[in-house]
Design an enzyme around this catalytic site. Structure first.
Site, mmCIF file in Angstrom:
data_model
loop_
_atom_site.group_PDB
_atom_site.id
_atom_site.type_symbol
_atom_site.label_atom_id
_atom_site.label_comp_id
_atom_site.label_asym_id
_atom_site.label_seq_id
_atom_site.Cartn_x
_atom_site.Cartn_y
_atom_site.Cartn_z
ATOM 1 C CD GLU A 159 14.050 26.995 -21.170
ATOM 2 O OE1 GLU A 159 14.050 26.004 -21.924
ATOM 3 O OE2 GLU A 159 15.090 27.487 -20.706
ATOM 4 N NE ARG A 202 17.868 29.019 -33.328
ATOM 5 C CZ ARG A 202 17.009 28.949 -32.328
ATOM 6 N NH1 ARG A 202 16.154 29.918 -32.144
ATOM 7 N NH2 ARG A 202 17.017 27.932 -31.511
ATOM 8 C CG PHE A 205 19.716 31.170 -29.534
ATOM 9 C CD1 PHE A 205 19.600 32.501 -29.134
ATOM 10 C CD2 PHE A 205 18.748 30.269 -29.119
ATOM 11 C CE1 PHE A 205 18.526 32.910 -28.343
ATOM 12 C CE2 PHE A 205 17.685 30.665 -28.333
ATOM 13 C CZ PHE A 205 17.573 31.992 -27.935
ATOM 14 C CE LYS A 228 25.270 22.023 -34.269
ATOM 15 N NZ LYS A 228 24.373 23.205 -34.321
ATOM 16 C CB CYS A 235 20.054 28.514 -19.048
ATOM 17 S SG CYS A 235 21.693 28.732 -18.389
HETATM 18 P P1 NAD Z 1 18.326 23.966 -28.898
HETATM 19 O O1 NAD Z 1 18.189 22.776 -28.026
HETATM 20 O O2 NAD Z 1 17.279 24.242 -29.906
HETATM 21 O O3 NAD Z 1 19.712 23.877 -29.726
HETATM 22 C C1 NAD Z 1 20.949 23.665 -29.097
HETATM 23 C C2 NAD Z 1 21.882 22.966 -30.066
HETATM 24 O O4 NAD Z 1 21.335 21.693 -30.406
HETATM 25 C C3 NAD Z 1 22.113 23.700 -31.369
HETATM 26 O O5 NAD Z 1 23.467 23.615 -31.717
HETATM 27 C C4 NAD Z 1 21.232 22.956 -32.378
HETATM 28 O O6 NAD Z 1 21.757 22.954 -33.674
HETATM 29 C C5 NAD Z 1 21.208 21.549 -31.819
HETATM 30 N N1 NAD Z 1 19.933 20.864 -32.066
HETATM 31 C C6 NAD Z 1 18.695 21.429 -32.124
HETATM 32 N N2 NAD Z 1 17.761 20.498 -32.327
HETATM 33 C C7 NAD Z 1 18.402 19.312 -32.382
HETATM 34 C C8 NAD Z 1 17.981 17.967 -32.569
HETATM 35 N N3 NAD Z 1 16.694 17.656 -32.737
HETATM 36 N N4 NAD Z 1 18.914 16.982 -32.580
HETATM 37 C C9 NAD Z 1 20.222 17.269 -32.410
HETATM 38 N N5 NAD Z 1 20.684 18.534 -32.236
HETATM 39 C C10 NAD Z 1 19.793 19.545 -32.220
HETATM 40 O O7 NAD Z 1 18.536 25.218 -27.921
HETATM 41 P P2 NAD Z 1 18.586 26.769 -28.294
HETATM 42 O O8 NAD Z 1 17.231 27.229 -28.695
HETATM 43 O O9 NAD Z 1 19.741 27.047 -29.204
HETATM 44 O O10 NAD Z 1 18.976 27.396 -26.869
HETATM 45 C C11 NAD Z 1 18.041 27.677 -25.863
HETATM 46 C C12 NAD Z 1 17.957 26.563 -24.859
HETATM 47 O O11 NAD Z 1 19.234 26.320 -24.278
HETATM 48 C C13 NAD Z 1 17.038 26.893 -23.688
HETATM 49 O O12 NAD Z 1 16.269 25.763 -23.382
HETATM 50 C C14 NAD Z 1 18.008 27.214 -22.555
HETATM 51 O O13 NAD Z 1 17.503 27.008 -21.264
HETATM 52 C C15 NAD Z 1 19.112 26.261 -22.866
HETATM 53 N N6 NAD Z 1 20.363 26.667 -22.228
HETATM 54 C C16 NAD Z 1 20.750 25.970 -21.119
HETATM 55 C C17 NAD Z 1 21.903 26.326 -20.459
HETATM 56 C C18 NAD Z 1 22.340 25.585 -19.235
HETATM 57 O O14 NAD Z 1 23.409 25.847 -18.743
HETATM 58 N N7 NAD Z 1 21.546 24.670 -18.703
HETATM 59 C C19 NAD Z 1 22.679 27.400 -20.929
HETATM 60 C C20 NAD Z 1 22.270 28.066 -22.080
HETATM 61 C C21 NAD Z 1 21.093 27.692 -22.719
#
Ligand code: NAD
Length: 492
Positions: free
Chosen positions: A385, A180, A152, A176, A284
Site C-alpha cells: 500500500e 495528526r 488521518f 481517539k 482506502c
Molecule cells: P495508522 O494505522 O497509522 O493510525 C490509525 C490510528 O491508529 C490512529 O488513531 C493512530 O493514533 C493509531 N495507532 C497508530 N499506530 C498505533 C499502534 N502501534 N498501536 C495502537 N494504535 C496505533 O493509519 P493512518 O496512517 O492514520 O491512516 C492510513 C491508513 O488507514 C491506510 O492504511 C488506509 O488504507 C487505512 N484506512 C482504511 C480504511 C478502511 O475503510 N479500510 C479507511 C481509511 C483509512
C-alpha cells in the site's frame, strides 16, 4: 512568537486540557505552517473519558430511542450549517481539496441521517407460541461504553462511521482520533455539545499508541472500532479480543481496476484518474493498480497520462486546485522511496511526481501524479500500500488473468471493472475477491445504509461499519422466553 494552540480533549460535555506533557506539532501539509499541537495523552485522560461515558450510560440507555435521535437530528442540522467551516478545517489539517473535504462532510452527514432510523433499525423480532402458551422475543440492548480509533485521511467522516450508530443504539462513546488531524474533531465536539447530548455520551481523547492501549486495557470498554493500517488493525484486533472486547478493524488496501477494450474510454479515464489521484491517493478506496485487458492497453495508457499530467496540484483552498499534498514530509519521503523501489524492480516510469515543487507553496509535502508501467505481480511494490498519488499499470490478456492478479493480493478492500459487457461485469462481480465492488465506478464507497465491506487483510472482524451491520455491532441480543399459563388469567 505566539504559542501554538493546544488541542483539548472533550470529556463529560466540556473541553478539558490533557494531562499529557508530550505533544505532537501538526502542520498544514500544503504550506508547512504549524497549526496546533496534539497532546499525546494516555491513561489518566482515557480513564477520565471512559469513566464519564460509564456514568452517562445508565440514563442514556433508558432514554427512549425516539428521544435519543432528536439529538442526532439537531446534530445533522448543525453539520449542514457548519459544513463549509468543517470542510475548510479538514483541508487545512489534512491537505485534501475543499471540494473533497465537502464530499467528506456529505458522507459524514449521511451517517447521521441513517442512524436517525434507529427506532426501526434497532427493533428485534418475536414469535408467539414457540410451544403451546410460550412466546419468544429477541430484544437488542446497547453494550455500554464503546470506543473508536480513527485514521488521518478522513478526519470527520471515519469518526462518523461509528459515533451516530453507537449513541443512537444507547451506548456511550469514546473517540481517539488520529493525532495528526485533531482540529476538525474539536470543531465537531462543539456541535455535539450544541446538539444537546447529555454530558458523557460523547467523549474525545487525543493521543497515540499509549492512549489506544489504555482503551484496549480498560475493562469498562465493551467494543472497539478501528480504521487504519493493517499492522495496527491486527494489533488492536488481537489485543482487544484478548481482553474480551468486541472488535471490528478496517485495515489498509491495494485496490485494482480492470479496464476492458469495450469500456467507454473518456468516462473510464476520468474516473480512474480521479480515483487514483483524488485526495492525493490517500483514500482506502483509491485505485492503485489499473489492469488493462487486451486492446485497452495503449488507448487507456495514453489517455490516462494526459489526464494525470493535467491535474492541478496545490493548496486545497486555492482556486482551481484539484489535488493536494500528502500528509507529512515523512509520508512524502516514504512514497518516493517506494517509487524508487518499484523502478529498481523493473517498473517503467511514465510520469514522475517525485521532488515536486509547487510555486508559492514550497513548504508543502507535494508529490504530483505519478504513473508506473509494467508493474508485474512479482514487483516489490505490486502488493504494497503506497497511500500516495501513484498509479501502477499492468496488462492482462483476458478477464481471467486480471482476476488472477487480483486474487494474489493480500488486500480485498475494493475492486472495479470498466466495461459495457453485462456478462463480463457479472463475472467480475461474482468472482472478484474484494468486499466493495464497482462496475463502471472508480471509488466503490458504500452509502451509509450499506456496510463498508472490506475483505482479506483490509478487514478483521465479522460486522462491518455503517448501516445494519453497525446496529448489530453496537447491540447485544437478548432472547426472552415467556410462559403465562392460561389458568392465571382467570384470577382477574
Ligand atoms: P495508522 O494505522 O497509522 O493510525 C490509525 C490510528 O491508529 C490512529 O488513531 C493512530 O493514533 C493509531 N495507532 C497508530 N499506530 C498505533 C499502534 N502501534 N498501536 C495502537 N494504535 C496505533 O493509519 P493512518 O496512517 O492514520 O491512516 C492510513 C491508513 O488507514 C491506510 O492504511 C488506509 O488504507 C487505512 N484506512 C482504511 C480504511 C478502511 O475503510 N479500510 C479507511 C481509511 C483509512
Amino acid at each position: 512568537m505566539s504559542e501554538l494552540r493546544r488541542i483539548h480533549n472533550f470529556i463529560n460535555g466540556e473541553k478539558r486540557p490533557s494531562e499529557a506533557d508530550e505533544t505532537l506539532m501538526i502542520a498544514n501539509p500544503a504550506t508547512g505552517e504549524a497549526i496546533a499541537e496534539t497532546p499525546l495523552g494516555a491513561r489518566p485522560d482515557v480513564a477520565a473519558a471512559v469513566e464519564a461515558a460509564a456514568r452517562a450510560f445508565p440514563e442514556w440507555r433508558r432514554t427512549p430511542p425516539e428521544e435519543r435521535i432528536q439529538h442526532l437530528f439537531r446534530l445533522k442540522q448543525l453539520l449542514e450549517d457548519h459544513c463549509d467551516d468543517l470542510a475548510r478545517s479538514i483541508t487545512i489539517e489534512n491537505g485534501k481539496t475543499f471540494t473533497e473535504a465537502r464530499a467528506e462532510m456529505r458522507r459524514s452527514i449521511e451517517n447521521v441521517e441513517v442512524a436517525c432510523g434507529i427506532p426501526t433499525l434497532m427493533q428485534g423480532y418475536n414469535l408467539e407460541d414457540v410451544a403451546r402458551g410460550i412466546d419468544e422475543i429477541m430484544i437488542r440492548q446497547p453494550l455500554g461504553v464503546v470506543a473508536a480509533v480513527t485514521p488521518f485521511n478522513f478526519p470527520v467522516m471515519v469518526p462518523m462511521w461509528f459515533l451516530p450508530y453507537a449513541v443512537a443504539c444507547g451506548n456511550t462513546f469514546v473517540l481517539k482520533p488520529s493525532e495528526r488531524v485533531p482540529v476538525s474533531v474539536e470543531l465537531l465536539c462543539d456541535l455535539v455539545n450544541r446538539a444537546g447530548f447529555p454530558p458523557g455520551v460523547v467523549n474525545v481523547v487525543n493521543g497515540g499508541k499509549p492512549a489506544v492501549d489504555a482503551i484496549l486495557d480498560h475493562p469498562a470498554v465493551r467494543a472497539v472500532s478501528f480504521v487504519g493500517s493493517t499492522p495496527v488493525a491486527r494489533y488492536i484486533y488481537s489485543r482487544g479480543a484478548a481482553e474480551g472486547k468486541r472488535v471490528q478493524c478496517q485495515g489498509g488496501a491495494k485496490n485494482h481496476v480492470v479496464i476492458l477494450p469495450d469500456a467507454d474510454l473518456d468516462m473510464t479515464t476520468q474516473i480512474v484518474a480521479d480515483s487514483a489521484f483524488g485526495c492525493a491517493g490517500q483514500r482506502c478506496l483509491a485505485v492503485s493498480t489499473a489492469i488493462t485487458v487486451g486492446e485497452a492497453r495503449e488507448p487507456f495508457r495514453n489517455a490516462l497520462l494526459d489526464a494525470a499530467a493535467s491535474i492541478r496540484v496545490g493548496f486545497g483552498l486555492d482556486e482551481g486546485v484539484q489535488m493536494g499534498p500528502v500528509i507529512t514530509p515523512e509520508s512524502r519521503l516514504r512514497i518516493e522511496a517506494q517509487i524508487d523501489r518499484g523502478l529498481s524492480a523493473g517498473a517503467r516510469l511514465l510520469l514522475d511526481g517525485r521532488g515536486a515543487r509547487i510555486e508559492g507553496r514550497e513548504g508543502g509535502n507535494f508529490i504530483t501524479p505519478t504513473v508506473l508501467d509494467d508493474v508485474s505481480p512479482g514487483n516489490a511494490i505490486a502488493d504494497t500500500e503506497l497511500f500516495g498519488p501513484v498509479l501502477s499499470l499492468v496488462h492482462a490478456d483476458d478477464v481471467d488473468e486480471a482476476l488472477d492478479i487480483l486474487g494474489r493480493s493480500r488486500y480485498g478492500n475494493a475492486a472495479s471493472i470498466f466495461t459495457s459487457s453485462g456478462a463480463a461485469a457479472r463475472k467480475f462481480r461474482y468472482e472478484a475477491p474484494a468486499g466493495n465492488i464497482g462496475v463502471n465506478i472508480g471509488v466503490a464507497a458504500p452509502m451509509a445504509y450499506f456496510p463498508f465491506s472490506g475483505w482479506k487483510d483490509s478487514f478483521l472482524g465479522v460486522l462491518h461499519g455503517q448501516g445494519r451491520d453497525a446496529v448489530e455491532f453496537y447491540t447485544d441480543k437478548k432472547v426472552v422466553i415467556e410462559r403465562w399459563p392460561k389458568e392465571w388469567s382467570r384470577r382477574f
